[in-house]
Motif scaffolding. Structure first.
Motif, short mmCIF file in Angstrom:
data_model
loop_
_atom_site.label_atom_id
_atom_site.label_comp_id
_atom_site.label_asym_id
_atom_site.label_seq_id
_atom_site.Cartn_x
_atom_site.Cartn_y
_atom_site.Cartn_z
N VAL A 298 0.85 -1.19 0.00
CA VAL A 298 0.00 0.00 0.00
C VAL A 298 0.89 1.24 0.00
O VAL A 298 1.87 1.32 0.76
CB VAL A 298 -0.91 0.04 1.24
CG1 VAL A 298 -1.75 1.31 1.24
CG2 VAL A 298 -1.81 -1.18 1.28
N LYS A 337 -11.56 -5.33 0.59
CA LYS A 337 -11.52 -4.02 -0.06
C LYS A 337 -12.73 -3.19 0.35
O LYS A 337 -13.87 -3.66 0.24
CB LYS A 337 -11.49 -4.17 -1.57
CG LYS A 337 -10.22 -4.80 -2.12
CD LYS A 337 -10.29 -4.94 -3.63
CE LYS A 337 -9.02 -5.59 -4.18
NZ LYS A 337 -9.09 -5.79 -5.65
N GLU A 338 -12.48 -1.99 0.81
CA GLU A 338 -13.56 -1.16 1.33
C GLU A 338 -14.61 -0.87 0.27
O GLU A 338 -15.81 -0.89 0.55
CB GLU A 338 -12.98 0.15 1.87
CG GLU A 338 -13.99 1.03 2.58
CD GLU A 338 -13.36 2.26 3.18
OE1 GLU A 338 -14.11 3.13 3.66
OE2 GLU A 338 -12.12 2.39 3.16
N GLU A 339 -14.17 -0.63 -0.97
CA GLU A 339 -15.13 -0.29 -2.02
C GLU A 339 -16.06 -1.46 -2.34
O GLU A 339 -17.23 -1.27 -2.73
CB GLU A 339 -14.40 0.17 -3.29
CG GLU A 339 -13.46 -0.85 -3.91
CD GLU A 339 -12.05 -0.78 -3.33
OE1 GLU A 339 -11.12 -1.26 -4.01
OE2 GLU A 339 -11.87 -0.24 -2.22
N ASP A 340 -15.58 -2.70 -2.18
CA ASP A 340 -16.42 -3.86 -2.45
C ASP A 340 -17.38 -4.16 -1.31
O ASP A 340 -18.44 -4.78 -1.51
CB ASP A 340 -15.56 -5.10 -2.70
CG ASP A 340 -14.90 -5.07 -4.07
OD1 ASP A 340 -15.09 -4.06 -4.79
OD2 ASP A 340 -14.19 -6.02 -4.41
N THR A 639 -19.92 -9.45 -0.01
CA THR A 639 -19.74 -8.12 -0.59
C THR A 639 -21.07 -7.37 -0.75
O THR A 639 -22.13 -7.89 -0.42
CB THR A 639 -19.03 -8.23 -1.95
OG1 THR A 639 -19.81 -9.07 -2.81
CG2 THR A 639 -17.65 -8.83 -1.79
N SER A 762 -12.15 -9.44 -4.13
CA SER A 762 -12.45 -8.40 -3.14
C SER A 762 -11.42 -8.34 -2.02
O SER A 762 -11.64 -7.67 -1.02
CB SER A 762 -13.84 -8.64 -2.53
OG SER A 762 -14.84 -8.58 -3.53
N LYS A 764 -7.51 -7.56 -0.52
CA LYS A 764 -6.30 -6.75 -0.71
C LYS A 764 -5.07 -7.64 -0.74
O LYS A 764 -5.04 -8.71 -0.13
CB LYS A 764 -6.15 -5.75 0.44
CG LYS A 764 -7.27 -4.76 0.61
CD LYS A 764 -7.02 -3.93 1.85
CE LYS A 764 -8.17 -2.99 2.18
NZ LYS A 764 -7.95 -2.27 3.46
N CYS A 768 -2.57 -8.24 6.00
CA CYS A 768 -3.86 -7.69 6.47
C CYS A 768 -4.46 -8.64 7.51
O CYS A 768 -3.94 -9.72 7.77
CB CYS A 768 -4.84 -7.51 5.30
SG CYS A 768 -4.26 -6.39 4.01
#
Length: 823
Positions: A298, A337-340, A639, A762, A764, A768
């Motif tokens: 990242v 993933k936050e967007e998913d 998701t 979905s 990263k 993590c």
């Protein structure tokens, strides 16, 4: 004891946010209650009175899943309770009451309720959000005799707008509960009144945390840990907190930090043991930026790194190893993933047939298919877990329709109660349509009752249409907060009016003599289901998805409408999968419902993946059984904010569309597992012997998962020597990763401790954390923190206990690294 050490001790985020049930975009009401103290309590003696206060919400004589309590005061009839605060979410102020009780803790000889009082929420609402002191007279449970006063302050706030994306790792209530649990475990370890612990008592306490001192080589190899355990000394609370932190050191992570030379600062922190500052190695914002790039894959701006250090250390200088671990375990570093994970309304505008729909089979059952318990609460649990299709088997009752598994010994529940329960919980987790799959076996008279009950309770929420010819259904967005009824219908549509015969294709043999009796019962049930029941016109007019008999794909293509659908058993689907292109084309226009074959008496599940790959939308599973297939289903629908609808890929919507799979080499390495609960979440059980299961599921679950070696007697901070596995994946966009932690049992079947499943696309890359879902046997009255920070009940595994739950007080997680290389 609310210092920085608490966050380092438990590796939790210091900034805790409140979580409240969502109601879509609608505002909610909050009731704040501050417990200021009590007086004039009645007890046998002051020494026996160790009071604490509990608060519950009750609606229609049913206790809601919001329970809070204060810490216990020691030997007093005038407790202050530390000005404890309760926060309640109010969805129905007119029919809800606040139940406050003063109790005395069981540990000190006197248990039970000292006094209680119920207050209608409407009385608070009348104050319009003002704050004032209220004196409540408390009464014993079975007497009107006065037993003391409880002094409270309250504030009722209306129309609070909830952030739909807010999903904290832990609520304030859960954090306070965890503190109380840890403190209680320490106090309960005393063998005398000295206030500190012997070595044996510390070892016993660590066993409750799933750690065995004798089995951990670090206890001998690590000089600090080895020196800590001296037979001639006593251990204070600070001592125990220190050893817990020391045992949390994850050797692979520490080696990673040393090898990368990320230590570049010295920082001071207050010692938990000696009471003043000590010096620790620290990581500055510049080193954290490098760590994020090299280890977590990242790119973080230096300002973001400074913000992380400020949040997790409370300083602007650097963070210690424990504070770094707290960050690595936080939601900022979640593998998803936050967007998913966010709701994506722009993906919910296509026809209903273009979606996979989270679906359950025989939803009313908490246990097996022959004699299991039926309950309304099971519908509530399933809906709150994000399922959007539930099943109702409807039969004639004495006065009104009932629901049960016909021609079996399963218990019976009222149709009216089920409909009321569905109405109340249908849209708490998701605003998108709930499909009621009705199996109607009722007489005309009771079918009329069914229609009347649903119209009375659901009202305008029932989705209807005029049965005109159509090539596409409405979208989930158009059907938002609607109840969609799937059933047979007497309304004529073209020539395709033969009734659907569920279970018609079952082949029940008697190879196993022990199952002969059960199979006979299944035959009778299947025969009963195949008896044609004409559906009344009144009930038919409420049907949105008309159940019809499937003939063949050519007939469906030429004669069926989009609102007509068929059900297939897993056995029938296995045969139809030989014609996958035709099946995909069928599912692009019409809905298909898949259900388990009739001989699954134990409520086991089948592999749902082949049906998904053929485009089938409603692949119904037995939710009371959290087996491997249920876990894959949980990952499939994780998701899109768990809304229950996942848009199918283009090639499953349009058979002529080009399919471009993304091949990749995927390497998954589990660095450590932390805070694993014992079997059934019982601290008295033996420490677990944990091993890993890993798999990437693509077209089916036929292949066995990869398994690691076993780590004995350690679920507190578990590290495996070989915990890396590389998978060759044909299409990253459709694959599902599943990682499970299992307790080896030399005598009986191995026990699942927890698992994590999610779509591979979905996730990263880099280092993590992944929260584990666990499934344990607990009373339905017991509350525990559940994924996404919500409170729900834990249940008996063999009686419907299927929810993803972190058994209190554990925040059980995996620290893992994922590398995806396209090939």
């Amino acid at each position: 004891w609310r210092g920085e050490s608490n966050f380092a001790l438990f590796n939790m985020e210091p900034n805790v946010e409140l979580e409240v049930p969502r109601r879509g975009d609608k505002p909610i009401n909050l009731l704040f209650v501050e417990i200021m103290g009590a007086s004039d309590l009645v007890a046998k003696s002051v020494e026996e009175c160790h009071p604490f206060v509990t608060g519950k919400l009750v609606r229609h004589n049913r206790v809601l899943h919001q329970y809070q309590k204060t810490r216990a005061e020691h030997s007093t009839l005038t407790p202050a309770f530390g000005r404890a605060r309760f926060v309640f979410t109010i969805l129905d102020a007119e029919n809800t009451v606040l139940r406050l009780k003063i109790k005395s803790t069981k540990r000190f000889g006197m248990s039970g309720t000292i006094g209680m009082k119920e207050l209608p929420i409407s009385t608070f609402k009348e104050e319009k959000g003002s704050t004032g002191a209220v004196s409540l007279t408390m009464h014993p449970k079975h007497s009107e005799e006065k037993s003391g006063e409880l002094k409270v302050k309250f504030s009722f706030i209306e129309d609070v707008q909830v952030d739909a994306e807010l999903k904290p790792i832990m609520t304030e209530e859960q954090y306070n509960m965890m503190q109380m649990w840890w403190r209680h475990q320490y106090l309960a370890s005393y063998s005398d009144d000295r206030g500190d612990l012997s070595k044996d008592e510390v070892v016993s306490l660590l066993k409750k945390l799933n750690y065995s001192l004798s089995s951990d080589s670090r206890a001998k190899e690590d000089e600090e840990i080895s020196a800590f355990f001296n037979d001639n000394r006593r251990y204070t609370y600070g001592d125990v907190a220190w050893i817990v932190r020391a045992l949390r050191r994850i050797p692979p992570l520490m080696a990673m930090l040393e090898k990368g030379r990320y230590w570049d600062k010295e920082v001071e922190r207050r010692s938990l043991v000696i009471g003043f500052n000590e010096t620790y190695q620290g990581i500055s914002a510049k080193s954290l930026q490098r760590f994020a790039k090299e280890i977590q894959s990242v790119d973080l701006p230096i300002e973001a790194c400074e913000g992380i250090i400020k949040k997790f250390s409370g300083t602007n200088v650097a963070m210690t190893a424990n504070e770094l671990l707290a960050y690595l375990r936080s939601r900022e570093n979640c593998v998803l993933k936050e967007e998913d994970m966010k709701l994506q309304p722009n993906t919910l505008n296509e026809p209903l047939a273009h979606y996979w729909i989270n679906s359950s089979h025989n939803t009313y059952l908490e246990g097996d298919q022959l004699a299991g318990k039926s309950s309304v609460e099971q519908y509530r649990r399933v809906l709150r877990a994000g399922f959007r299709c539930v099943e109702l088997d409807c039969w004639d009752g004495d006065t009104e329709p009932i629901i049960f598994h016909g021609h079996t010994f399963t218990s019976k529940i009222a149709f009216r109660d089920v409909i009321q329960g569905i109405k109340e919980d249908a849209f708490l987790t998701s605003d998108y349509p709930v499909i009621l799959s009705l199996e109607v076996h009722c007489s005309m008279e009771q079918q009329h009752m069914m229609a009347t009950i649903m119209k009375e309770i659901f009202g305008n929420a029932i989705a209807t249409h005029d049965y005109k010819e159509c090539d596409a259904l409405e979208s989930p967005e158009q059907l938002k907060r609607k109840i969609v009824i799937k059933a047979k219908s007497s309304i004529k549509t073209k020539e395709n009016d033969e009734d659907e015969d569920e279970d018609e294709d079952e082949e029940i043999t008697e190879k196993d003599e022990k199952k002969a009796a059960k199979m006979q019962a299944a035959k009778e049930a299947a025969k009963a289901k195949n008896t044609h029941v004409k559906v009344s016109e009144e009930l038919s007019r409420l049907v949105y998805l008309k159940a019809v008999k499937f003939k063949n794909f050519a007939h469906s293509k030429s004669s069926c409408q989009a609102f007509e659908m068929s059900s297939f058993s897993e056995s029938k689907v296995a045969k139809l999968l030989d014609k996958t292109p035709d099946f995909i084309q069928y599912n692009a226009k019409q809905l298909a419902r898949i259900y388990p074959k009739g001989i699954r008496f134990d409520s086991s599940n089948y592999d749902p993946v082949p049906s998904w790959r053929a485009g089938c939308q409603i692949v119904a599973l037995n939710c009371q059984t959290p087996d491997r297939y249920y876990q894959i289903n949980e990952g499939m629908f994780r998701t899109n904010n768990n809304c229950g609808y996942i848009l199918k890929p283009k090639h499953l919507i349009d058979p002529t569309a080009e399919y471009n799979p993304v091949r990749a080499e995927v390497t998954v390495k589990v660095v450590a597992a932390m805070d694993l609960p014992k079997e059934d979440g019982n601290v008295k059980e033996e420490e677990i012997d944990a091993f890993l299961e890993m798999e990437v599921v693509e077209d089916s679950c036929k292949s066995s998962p990869w398994k690691s070696a076993v780590v004995d007697n350690n679920g507190f901070a578990t590290v495996w020597k070989n915990s890396s596995k590389t998978f060759m994946v044909n299409d990253v966009n459709t694959a599902i990763l599943r990682v499970a932690v299992v307790d080896r049992d030399a005598i009986s079947e191995d026990d699942l401790i927890g698992q994590f499943s999610a779509p591979l696309k979905s996730l990263k890359s880099g280092l993590c954390n992944a929260r584990l879902s666990t499934y344990f046997r607990h009373s339905t009255k017991e509350l525990a923190p559940v994924k996404d920070g919500k409170l729900r009940p834990l249940l008996m595994k063999n009686e419907g206990g299927f929810f993803s739950a972190d058994v209190f007080p554990h925040q059980c997680q995996l620290l893992l690294s994922i590398v995806i290389k396209r090939v």
